[in-house]
Design an enzyme around this catalytic site. Structure first.
Site, PDB file in Angstrom:
ATOM      1  N   SER A 656       5.945  -0.186 -27.191  1.00  0.00           N
ATOM      2  CA  SER A 656       4.805  -0.250 -26.186  1.00  0.00           C
ATOM      3  C   SER A 656       3.931   1.085 -26.093  1.00  0.00           C
ATOM      4  CB  SER A 656       5.390  -0.065 -24.749  1.00  0.00           C
ATOM      5  OG  SER A 656       6.313   1.002 -24.432  1.00  0.00           O
ATOM      6  N   LYS A 699       4.008   2.210 -15.256  1.00  0.00           N
ATOM      7  CA  LYS A 699       3.501   3.244 -16.113  1.00  0.00           C
ATOM      8  C   LYS A 699       2.255   3.864 -15.385  1.00  0.00           C
ATOM      9  CE  LYS A 699       5.350   0.835 -20.184  1.00  0.00           C
ATOM     10  NZ  LYS A 699       5.174   0.222 -21.510  1.00  0.00           N
TER      11      LYS A 699
END
EC number: 3.4.21.53
Length: 812
Positions: A656, A699
């Site tokens: 990611s 996030k």
């Protein structure tokens, strides 16, 4: 190529449909079935409808999805309509007591048979001693004793008469019989005998010798007389016992005339009672020759238990098939066991000490087991498979399964087994069993796979509201207002990690409802409001947020360096997630890149020090492929680059951050600074497309918390894959900042879009010859790589491999 930031309206998901008209959950009916599990329900229905070997079911899904509750609810409904299976019991085999016989009985008859046999033994304990104490029987025994004595006397009298005829007397002495000569009815003394003529003495001696031989033959015949006497006594006892017990057994035989196996057992019981009638007399009160304590001990002897009935399976008072759930599936709890008890200082056992297991109780129905628990118990998994394959229940002591000797035990006759087993477990365990155990797919052919999340539709939203109402009612909680249900609905989407879906984790939803009820109770409200749900979630975050708060504090203090303003070359804020105790939160990290003249190597420092996982290393290798494909298709790549997560002291896994690593690498090559107020998440492919990643909500919120602590100035934000926009389920404070314009989220689809946002320069598109415009980011990258190639030529550095191969060597 300009990318517009997301508006709050795009991220705010609608609540319940207006068609779902209710004020509180009291207005909603219960949700009878599972929420959105049509696939799993259909699979279970198929398994239930497919009786026979091999059609066991494996129900798998995430913990908290209500797997056990779903299985039990469906099985109980099916069991209510199924036929009630037969009872089963163990009876003593009088010919071979070590091998008790298994007998099937109609439902409810096993307990009745046990009660009848117990009553029979109790009545025999009274009737037989009473019959033996009767005057007629005692007179008969006395007559037999008198007959024995007369027979003995007659035999001795015959010898006496022969002796008398020869002038010799048969004398009875304390040590036996003896012969002596007589004269005029008097025994001749030894001195007088020696004065008799010699021929007289010799004749007397010959006669005595002959008479002694006759007496010996007579005495040797005495045991035969006693044996015949004992047989007559035994026959008399049998007749008395039969008279005392016959009518009792006849009554039982009439009662169980429809069960041949029971009739055969009753015949065996009658024979054994007649053969061992003395056992009913051993502890009788009339046996006054025995001490009282010994009579009590004999009365308590387990010998008469052989006439009892050991009920293994009982369905009296039940209708339908059984549904059994065994929470501790040990070998004994699953397949049964044979117990022992101490008697006269020794461990003994008999058929009454055979104990059933879960397979016995579930015979003719369904058995529900937790797959992980079964596999954790020694021998349990193998015994379960053996029973399902052979379709019979066989009880074996554990030491026999180990192949070692043990104490003498029973070998009960196997019981025929018809049962469907439903295993409940996780997907990983199912995959392991499918690969490692060839018997598993043969025995459990049906797979019921529960959904992790269900799509948000008007129907599913209403069912979710009914689920919340059901949870509140069954737990006797306060009703929830409509706004509170919508807040729980939002949290369900957040738990699913997708704004378009709802979590199937019923346990987590139930926890939220219970905690919100607690908040409402503390506030003195009779109805749970939306603010109670919000307060409960905030309290939960605080309880589990120690590590998150410590990391945020270290970032604010500058111990962990994360810049949120200014611009830096070769440095990008990457976003990762940290999980602890089932709770996840976002953590921003600095990703830096350095480049120099080299041989086309892109070094993953995390991989070099064994902190990077294979997926992360794969992402770094993709960067080398991207560089070579875009900028150096016709010439060697002559740079050496290193990429690292700064201040990372634990493992790094996942791809990611590969887009952030690529931005840092391109920035370092081009010498273009990157805005530090922006953070990046997303993976990248070799063609420069940004791909979706997980945990985007956490996030974004993690970087937002850092920026808010330092002061939002409108320049901060996050770049994330456009494909991840539906997965955002943000907190209200983040949505408020987006509304005010103090924080932004940009959805990007390509690396070029991200480069323009991060650098403020155009990315630059290649012309027909493949050249990028000067002054663009891509143009600067291409120019720097060309310069490195020229520099390498001057230093006579020959690259040793193409781009992809060079990246592989640099990584490994």
């Amino acid at each position: 190529m300009a990318v517009a930031p997301l508006s709050p309206g795009m991220l705010r998901r609608p609540g319940l449909s207006p068609d779902a008209a209710f004020e509180t959950t009291d207005d909603l009916p219960d949700l009878e079935g599972p929420l959105g599990q049509d696939r799993a329900v259909a699979a279970l229905r198929f398994a239930i409808a497919m009786p026979g070997p091999g059609w066991g079911a494996y129900v798998m899904g995430p913990p908290g999805s209500g797997r056990h509750a779903l299985v039990l609810r469906m099985l109980e409904r099916a069991a209510a309509e199924a036929e009630t299976p037969s009872d089963c019991c163990y009876l003593n085999d009088f010919a071979e007591p070590r091998r008790p016989r298994a007998v099937e009985l109609p439902p409810g008859r096993a307990l009745a048979l046990r009660a009848d046999m117990d009553r029979l033994v109790a009545e025999l304990r009274v009737a037989i001693p009473a019959a033996f104490e009767s005057a007629d029987h005692r007179a008969r025994l006395q007559l037999l004793d008198h007959e024995l004595e007369e027979a003995r006397e007659r035999a001795v009298d015959e010898v006496r008469q022969r002796a008398n005829a020869r002038g010799i007397a048969l004398l009875r002495t304390p040590i036996g019989f003896g012969f002596a000569p007589v004269k005029d009815g008097e025994v001749i003394e030894p001195d007088a005998f020696h004065e008799l003529p010699e021929e007289v003495q010799e004749r007397v001696k010959r006669d005595i010798t002959q008479l002694q031989a006759d007496l010996q033959r007579t005495l040797r015949s005495m045991p035969d007389l006693e044996r015949r006497h004992r047989e007559k006594v035994k026959e008399a006892n049998r007749e008395v016992a039969l008279h005392a017990a016959g009518h009792l057994l006849d009554e039982l035989q009439r009662r169980y005339a429809d069960l041949p196996a029971v009739l055969a057992h009753l015949d065996a019981v009658q024979l054994d009672v007649l053969e061992n009638v003395h056992e009913f007399l051993a502890g009788a009160d009339g046996d006054s020759d025995l001490p009282a304590q010994l009579r009590k001990l004999l009365a308590d002897t387990p010998a008469l238990q052989r006439y009892g009935v050991n009920v293994m399976i009982d369905h009296s008072g039940h209708t339908g098939a059984p549904v059994v759930q065994e929470d501790l599936p040990t070998l004994a709890n699953l397949a049964g066991r044979i117990e022992h008890h101490a008697h006269f200082g020794a461990l003994v056992t008999d058929f009454t000490l055979i104990r059933p297991g879960a397979l016995h109780r579930a015979r003719g129905g369904w058995l529900v087991l937790d797959a992980r628990k079964v596999l954790a118990q020694p021998f349990a998994w193998d015994e379960l498979k053996r029973a399902l394959r052979s379709r019979e229940l066989r009880i074996e002591p554990p030491e026999r399964l180990l192949g070692i000797g043990g104490t003498s035990s029973l070998e009960p006759q196997p019981i025929p087994l018809e049962v469907q087993v439903v295993l409940v477990g996780d997907r990983f365990l199912h995959h392991l069993l499918s690969v490692l155990d060839p018997e598993f797919p043969e025995l459990f052919k049906v797979v019921a796979d529960l959904e992790d999340a269900i799509p948000r539709t008007a129907a599913n939203d209403l069912d979710f509201a009914r689920l919340v109402a059901t949870i509140a009612r069954r737990a006797r909680l306060r009703p929830l207002a409509r706004e509170a249900v919508e807040r729980v609905l939002q949290e369900a989407s957040r738990l699913a990690g997708d704004a378009t879906r709802l979590t199937a984790d019923v346990a987590s939803v139930s926890d939220v409802v219970v905690e919100a009820d607690h908040e409402a109770d503390a506030a003195g409200r009779s109805v749970v409001a939306a603010r109670d749900v919000t307060a409960a979630l905030a309290a939960r975050e605080r309880r589990a947020g120690r590590l998150r708060d410590e990391l945020q504090e270290e970032i604010r203090r500058g111990t962990l360096v994360v810049e949120t303003s200014g611009a830096r070359v070769g440095q990008v804020n990457g976003l990762s997630v940290v999980g602890i105790g089932g709770r996840w939160f976002g953590r921003p990290s600095r990703i830096t890149a350095r480049v120099r003249l080299g041989r086309g190597e892109v070094v993953d420092i995390e991989r070099e020090v064994a902190l990077g996982g294979p997926i992360h290393s794969k992402g770094v290798l993709i960067l080398a492929g991207f560089l070579g494909g875009r900028y150096s298709a016709d010439r060697p790549l002559t740079l050496a680059a290193s990429i690292v997560f700064e201040q990372s002291y634990s493992g790094v896994e996942g791809d990611s951050a590969s887009s952030a690593e690529l931005y840092a690498l391109l920035s370092a090559i081009a010498g273009v600074p990157v805005r530090q107020g922006l953070a990046v998440t997303g993976s990248v492919d070799q063609l420069g497309r940004v791909q979706a990643v997980g945990a985007v909500t956490e996030k974004v919120e993690g970087f937002f918390d850092v920026c808010r602590a330092r002061g939002l100035d409108g320049t901060q934000g996050v770049l994330l894959p456009a494909a991840n926009v539906p997965h955002l389920v943000l907190r209200e404070d983040v949505l408020a900042a987006l509304q005010e314009g103090t924080f932004r989220i940009w959805p990007v689809e390509t690396i070029d879009e991200g480069l323009e946002l991060l650098t403020g320069l155009p990315a630059g598109a290649p012309d027909d010859a493949g050249r990028f415009p000067a002054g663009t980011v891509n143009g600067r990258v291409a120019a720097r790589l060309e310069a490195l190639s020229e520099q390498a030529r001057r230093f006579m550095i020959a690259p040793v491999a193409p781009v992809a191969e060079g990246g592989g060597r640099g990584d490994g």
